[in-house]
Design a protein around this motif. Sequence first.
Motif, PDB file in Angstrom:
ATOM      1  N   VAL A  24       0.871  -1.171   0.000  1.00 56.96           N
ATOM      2  CA  VAL A  24       0.000   0.000   0.000  1.00 56.96           C
ATOM      3  C   VAL A  24       0.905   1.217   0.000  1.00 56.96           C
ATOM      4  CG1 VAL A  24      -1.692   1.326   1.338  1.00 56.96           C
ATOM      5  CG2 VAL A  24      -1.865  -1.174   1.219  1.00 56.96           C
ATOM      6  N   LEU A  25       0.608   2.151  -0.890  1.00 60.24           N
ATOM      7  CA  LEU A  25       1.354   3.405  -0.973  1.00 60.24           C
ATOM      8  C   LEU A  25       0.395   4.535  -0.629  1.00 60.24           C
ATOM      9  CD1 LEU A  25       3.795   5.160  -1.710  1.00 60.24           C
ATOM     10  CD2 LEU A  25       3.128   4.916  -4.115  1.00 60.24           C
ATOM     11  N   LEU A  26       0.733   5.297   0.401  1.00 61.49           N
ATOM     12  CA  LEU A  26      -0.098   6.400   0.871  1.00 61.49           C
ATOM     13  C   LEU A  26       0.578   7.730   0.592  1.00 61.49           C
ATOM     14  CD1 LEU A  26      -0.914   4.904   4.375  1.00 61.49           C
ATOM     15  CD2 LEU A  26      -2.402   4.886   2.356  1.00 61.49           C
ATOM     16  N   ARG A  27      -0.223   8.736   0.267  1.00 56.82           N
ATOM     17  CA  ARG A  27       0.338  10.074   0.082  1.00 56.82           C
ATOM     18  C   ARG A  27       0.788  10.588   1.431  1.00 56.82           C
ATOM     19  NH1 ARG A  27      -3.185  13.941  -3.457  1.00 56.82           N
ATOM     20  NH2 ARG A  27      -3.806  14.909  -1.503  1.00 56.82           N
ATOM     21  N   ASP A  28       1.932  11.231   1.458  1.00 55.33           N
ATOM     22  CA  ASP A  28       2.570  11.611   2.715  1.00 55.33           C
ATOM     23  C   ASP A  28       1.942  12.803   3.425  1.00 55.33           C
ATOM     24  OD1 ASP A  28       3.471  13.618   1.005  1.00 55.33           O
ATOM     25  OD2 ASP A  28       5.581  13.042   1.145  1.00 55.33           O
ATOM     26  N   ALA A  40      -7.232   0.484   5.040  1.00 50.79           N
ATOM     27  CA  ALA A  40      -8.267  -0.534   5.228  1.00 50.79           C
ATOM     28  C   ALA A  40      -9.102  -0.702   3.958  1.00 50.79           C
ATOM     29  CB  ALA A  40      -9.163  -0.171   6.410  1.00 50.79           C
ATOM     30  N   PHE A  41      -9.523   0.402   3.352  1.00 47.86           N
ATOM     31  CA  PHE A  41     -10.315   0.310   2.130  1.00 47.86           C
ATOM     32  C   PHE A  41      -9.521  -0.350   1.004  1.00 47.86           C
ATOM     33  CE2 PHE A  41     -13.485   3.191   3.858  1.00 47.86           C
ATOM     34  CZ  PHE A  41     -14.636   2.778   3.216  1.00 47.86           C
ATOM     35  N   LEU A  42      -8.277   0.048   0.836  1.00 49.79           N
ATOM     36  CA  LEU A  42      -7.480  -0.476  -0.273  1.00 49.79           C
ATOM     37  C   LEU A  42      -7.272  -1.981  -0.185  1.00 49.79           C
ATOM     38  CD1 LEU A  42      -4.831   2.345  -0.692  1.00 49.79           C
ATOM     39  CD2 LEU A  42      -6.649   1.752  -2.302  1.00 49.79           C
ATOM     40  N   VAL A  43      -6.915  -2.492   0.975  1.00 51.41           N
ATOM     41  CA  VAL A  43      -6.637  -3.930   1.072  1.00 51.41           C
ATOM     42  C   VAL A  43      -7.907  -4.767   1.053  1.00 51.41           C
ATOM     43  CG1 VAL A  43      -4.415  -3.611   2.210  1.00 51.41           C
ATOM     44  CG2 VAL A  43      -6.451  -4.001   3.588  1.00 51.41           C
ATOM     45  N   PRO A  73       2.222 -10.611   4.712  1.00 50.35           N
ATOM     46  CA  PRO A  73       2.246  -9.244   5.225  1.00 50.35           C
ATOM     47  C   PRO A  73       1.847  -8.217   4.166  1.00 50.35           C
ATOM     48  CG  PRO A  73       4.303 -10.399   5.723  1.00 50.35           C
ATOM     49  CD  PRO A  73       3.523 -11.272   4.780  1.00 50.35           C
ATOM     50  N   VAL A  74       1.307  -7.117   4.639  1.00 50.42           N
ATOM     51  CA  VAL A  74       1.020  -5.961   3.802  1.00 50.42           C
ATOM     52  C   VAL A  74       2.061  -4.912   4.161  1.00 50.42           C
ATOM     53  CG1 VAL A  74      -0.640  -4.141   3.243  1.00 50.42           C
ATOM     54  CG2 VAL A  74      -1.453  -6.456   3.767  1.00 50.42           C
ATOM     55  N   LEU A  75       2.867  -4.525   3.187  1.00 51.51           N
ATOM     56  CA  LEU A  75       3.889  -3.517   3.421  1.00 51.51           C
ATOM     57  C   LEU A  75       3.297  -2.155   3.079  1.00 51.51           C
ATOM     58  CD1 LEU A  75       6.888  -5.445   1.901  1.00 51.51           C
ATOM     59  CD2 LEU A  75       6.258  -5.221   4.300  1.00 51.51           C
ATOM     60  N   VAL A  76       3.489  -1.195   3.972  1.00 51.76           N
ATOM     61  CA  VAL A  76       2.901   0.131   3.789  1.00 51.76           C
ATOM     62  C   VAL A  76       4.017   1.142   3.549  1.00 51.76           C
ATOM     63  CG1 VAL A  76       1.386   1.901   4.774  1.00 51.76           C
ATOM     64  CG2 VAL A  76       0.960  -0.528   5.264  1.00 51.76           C
ATOM     65  N   PHE A  77       3.861   1.900   2.464  1.00 55.10           N
ATOM     66  CA  PHE A  77       4.836   2.902   2.039  1.00 55.10           C
ATOM     67  C   PHE A  77       4.165   4.262   1.996  1.00 55.10           C
ATOM     68  CE2 PHE A  77       6.071  -1.149   0.313  1.00 55.10           C
ATOM     69  CZ  PHE A  77       7.453  -1.170   0.407  1.00 55.10           C
ATOM     70  N   GLU A  78       4.982   5.302   1.896  1.00 58.90           N
ATOM     71  CA  GLU A  78       4.443   6.643   1.701  1.00 58.90           C
ATOM     72  C   GLU A  78       5.286   7.374   0.681  1.00 58.90           C
ATOM     73  OE1 GLU A  78       4.488   8.964   5.292  1.00 58.90           O
ATOM     74  OE2 GLU A  78       6.654   9.129   5.292  1.00 58.90           O
ATOM     75  N   ALA A 132      -3.042   0.449  -3.678  1.00 58.28           N
ATOM     76  CA  ALA A 132      -2.623  -0.890  -3.243  1.00 58.28           C
ATOM     77  C   ALA A 132      -2.282  -1.677  -4.486  1.00 58.28           C
ATOM     78  CB  ALA A 132      -3.731  -1.594  -2.472  1.00 58.28           C
ATOM     79  N   VAL A 133      -1.204  -2.441  -4.423  1.00 60.72           N
ATOM     80  CA  VAL A 133      -0.808  -3.273  -5.547  1.00 60.72           C
ATOM     81  C   VAL A 133      -0.456  -4.669  -5.051  1.00 60.72           C
ATOM     82  CG1 VAL A 133      -0.044  -1.404  -7.050  1.00 60.72           C
ATOM     83  CG2 VAL A 133       1.573  -2.420  -5.478  1.00 60.72           C
ATOM     84  N   TYR A 134      -0.725  -5.646  -5.923  1.00 60.22           N
ATOM     85  CA  TYR A 134      -0.401  -7.034  -5.627  1.00 60.22           C
ATOM     86  C   TYR A 134       0.105  -7.686  -6.899  1.00 60.22           C
ATOM     87  CZ  TYR A 134      -1.003 -12.021  -4.947  1.00 60.22           C
ATOM     88  OH  TYR A 134      -0.783 -13.374  -4.889  1.00 60.22           O
TER      89      TYR A 134
END
Length: 151
Positions: A24-28, A40-43, A73-78, A132-134
Motif C-alpha cells: 500500500v502506498l499512501l500520500r505523505d 483498510a479500504f485499499l486492502v 504481510p502488507v507492506l505500507v509505504f508513503e 494498493a498493488v499485488y
Amino acid sequence: MGNTHENTSGDGTAPVRFDTKIAVLLRDDLETWQRLNVTAFLVSGLGTAAPEVIGEPYEDADATAYLPMLRQPVLVFEGAKETLTAAHTKALSRSLKAAVFTSDLFGTGNDRDNRAAVRAVGRDALDLVGLAVYGPRNAVDKALKGARMHP
C-alpha cells in the motif's frame, strides 16, 4: 501465480518466503485517521481479485471461529503525490492488480458514490491519495520505486 515457496524441511521452522508482494502506498500529507481508513479500504479488495492471498479461517483454543485474513504481510509505504502518480502508471503497465483511493472519496459516504467519483475522472487525472498493488515481488518493487516505508 504461486504465493509461497513451500517449506521443504518438514519441521515447520523454515521461514515462509513469498514470491508475491502486497503493498500500500499512501500520500505523505494525509492525516493519521485518513492513512488508516485508506489502508483498510485499499486492502479490502484484494481477496476478491486475488483469492489466493486469503488464508484459512482462524480458530482459538475454545473452537471460536474467526474470519480468514491475508496470508502474507502488507507492506505500507508513503510518498509525495508525484510518487503515487508514477507508481500508479508503473503498476498498470506491469498488469499488477491495483486498488485506488482518490481524494474525492473522503467526501462520499457509500460504495455507489465512491465508484461514481472514480468513474468521473480519467486515469491520468485521478487525485490519488492511496494505491494498493499485488503481484510478483519484483514487479511491485519496480512500481513503488521512490517510495519509502511508512514510519
